[in-house]
Design a protein around this motif. Structure first.
Motif: not given
Length: 549
Positions: A26-27, A30, A148-149, A151-152, A156, A345, A348
């Protein structure tokens, strides 16, 4: 008994490591999404520091998107063949190296070149993050991972302007690129430790180089045409804005844009014909056309492309309106847009609870409805006298919808794709969304600036009938060409004229928001062709059916 306990312990560690790996994946997402938005608020400082032209400004922003969209499908396929984790890490390293070049740039041309290399790295990262999730998680866990992916990504989009505004204001625009380096180091270490390698388990096959070239030409020409059409003219070349290549000026009345789109059509037809030919000959293809026989993949990509038309287009006009009409600074604008990130977020966390009770496609529809309400609500409250709480509420609703819809729609698209083709499927899905976003930005940008020009022309004619036509045209042209940047100076020079410009730009932004909500309505209707049921067949079953056929 001891072996059993040891086995359970190992499984628990492996399970925990997968979720920690998702954090680093995920980072990585981002990193590339932030970079596509962080530059927008840093542009004024870059112009002052490097003394770049308006054309170079445009390409600093657009070269990244152009290369990024053109290479997604190619790298998605290469990831299937050579290893998804390997391509992801390589992409992050290339992206970080290009960020260093961008941060140290001493000219506009060097900065544009750095952005092109960043686009290559970004195109290696996005489809591999999707395919790694698709290969690592199953069932409800996959839905949570995609949440999660997604929402990131949604978050972002808003965090980028905030981070860019802060770094530019407190330090320098160069740190808007330099921040990527420590993030890249964290990603590489985390992915190596916590993410397992995956790739096509079959015999290594030769890459369809000609198909890859056709894919790049088709994607690049389409995105170029969509981005530059308003500048060069959709049909006839605009006076005074003909493209220049070196010392050569486009000499024809016909704009180059129709020719570019013709290249797109020819490339797409050739790509399909070439792929079908190779498939019948038993050779490998860049894209498995059998994927489009999967209803969820085919219909999901159509829906995703349409949704993308309206999903992020408002982000183009909103920062311009906040800064040039309401007078917010880059950092204040970032704080307002943070409401979008918070909403994304929040979605998520809720989506994992919703997955236990309703189907993923139902979550997608709820998310799109929230997006429609948020964007349409923005259109209703946007005016020259709006306050930030009014905007933040609807941005939160919009971000909440993005967090629900983006992730789960991606999951629906890929849910029946065989694991060994997840890179191809992810690349195709990402390309569809990128093309949809580019088309949405082109259309919404045209609506914004056309509406601003016609509205300001009408207001000046009504309020200042004694104003010479040449003066009126000059004012309108300055406001439109500067994307609203001339409004603060107009307000300071002549309050009434400046107020007319503020109201006209607000009206254009309002129309852009309504158009975006219209696209989202079409996207909602497109989801009606998607199955509302749970996954019925596993990838192996799909493969068996395809081979039997």
């Amino acid at each position: 008994m001891a072996n059993m306990i040891a086995g359970e312990g190992h499984a628990m560690i492996s399970q925990r490591r997968r979720w920690v790996g998702l954090v680093f994946i995920s980072i990585a997402v981002a990193l590339i999404i932030v970079d596509s938005t962080i530059v927008n608020v840093a542009i004024p400082s870059i112009v002052r520091d490097l003394d770049i032209t308006s054309t170079q400004v445009q390409w600093v922003q657009e070269s990244y998107t152009l290369v990024f969209a053109a290479l997604l499908l190619v790298f998605g396929t290469l990831a299937d063949r050579y290893g998804r984790r390997r391509i992801l890490i390589t992409g992050v390293i290339i992206f970080a190296a290009a960020s260093v070049l961008a941060a140290l740039s001493t000219s506009g041309d060097l900065l544009i070149g750095s952005r092109i290399i960043q686009g290559i790295g970004g195109a290696m990262v996005l489809p591999t993050t999707l395919s790694l999730i698709n290969a690592t998680f199953r069932g409800k866990e996959r839905g949570i991972a995609f949440a999660v992916w997604g929402s990131t990504i949604g978050g972002m989009v808003a965090v980028g302007p905030l981070l860019g505004g802060w770094l530019t204001t407190v330090y320098s625009w160069r740190w808007a690129f330099g921040i990527n380096v420590p993030l890249a180091v964290i990603i590489v270490i985390g992915v190596v430790v916590c993410v397992a390698e995956s790739k096509d388990a079959g015999r290594p096959r030769r890459i369809d180089v000609f198909g890859a070239v056709l894919s790049v030409i088709a994607s690049a020409s389409l995105v170029f045409g969509l981005i530059e059409g308003r500048n060069y003219g959709w049909w006839l070349t605009k006076t005074g804005s003909a493209p220049v290549i070196g010392g050569w000026t486009w000499p024809f009345a016909l704009s180059p844009i129709p020719i570019v789109f013709a290249v797109t059509v020819v490339s797409v037809v050739s790509f399909i014909a070439w792929g079908v030919h190779r498939q019948r000959a038993g050779k490998t293809t860049l894209l498995s056309f059998a994927l489009f026989t999967i209803p969820s993949f085919r219909n999901g990509n159509i829906a995703a492309m349409i949704v993308s038309l309206g999903e992020f287009g408002i982000i183009l006009s909103l920062p311009l309106w906040l800064q040039n009409v309401l007078g917010y600074s880059a950092l204040q604008t970032g704080f307002v847009l943070l409401a979008l990130a918070i909403g994304s977020f929040a979605a998520s966390g809720l989506s994992s609870v919703m997955l236990a009770k309703i189907t993923p496609i139902s979550i997608v529809r709820i998310g799109i409805i929230a997006e429609i309400l948020g964007v349409a609500g923005l259109g209703l409250v946007i005016s020259a006298s709006s306050t930030w709480p009014m905007i933040a509420v609807f941005l939160f609703v919009y971000g909440f919808g993005v967090g629900l819809a983006t992730a789960q729609l991606t999951g629906v698209v890929l849910k029946d794709v065989p694991i060994d083709q997840s890179g191809q499927g992810s690349g195709t899905a990402s390309t569809a969304r990128q093309i949809g976003s580019a088309l949405g930005i082109a259309i919404l940008g045209t609506i914004l600036f056309t509406s601003v020009g016609s509205s300001l022309e009408a207001r000046l004619s009504d309020q200042f009938p004694q104003m010479p036509a040449a003066t009126r045209s000059q004012i309108v042209n300055e406001v439109v060409v500067s994307a609203g940047g001339a409004i603060p100076a107009l307000v300071e020079h002549d309050g009434q004229v400046g107020q007319a410009a503020r109201e006209a730009f607000s009206e254009g932004t309002r129309y852009s928001a309504f158009a975006a909500s219209g696209f989202l309505v079409l996207g909602l209707l497109a989801t009606l062709r998607l199955s509302d049921g749970r996954r019925v067949e596993e990838p192996e079953q799909v493969e068996q059916k395809e081979s039997a056929g």
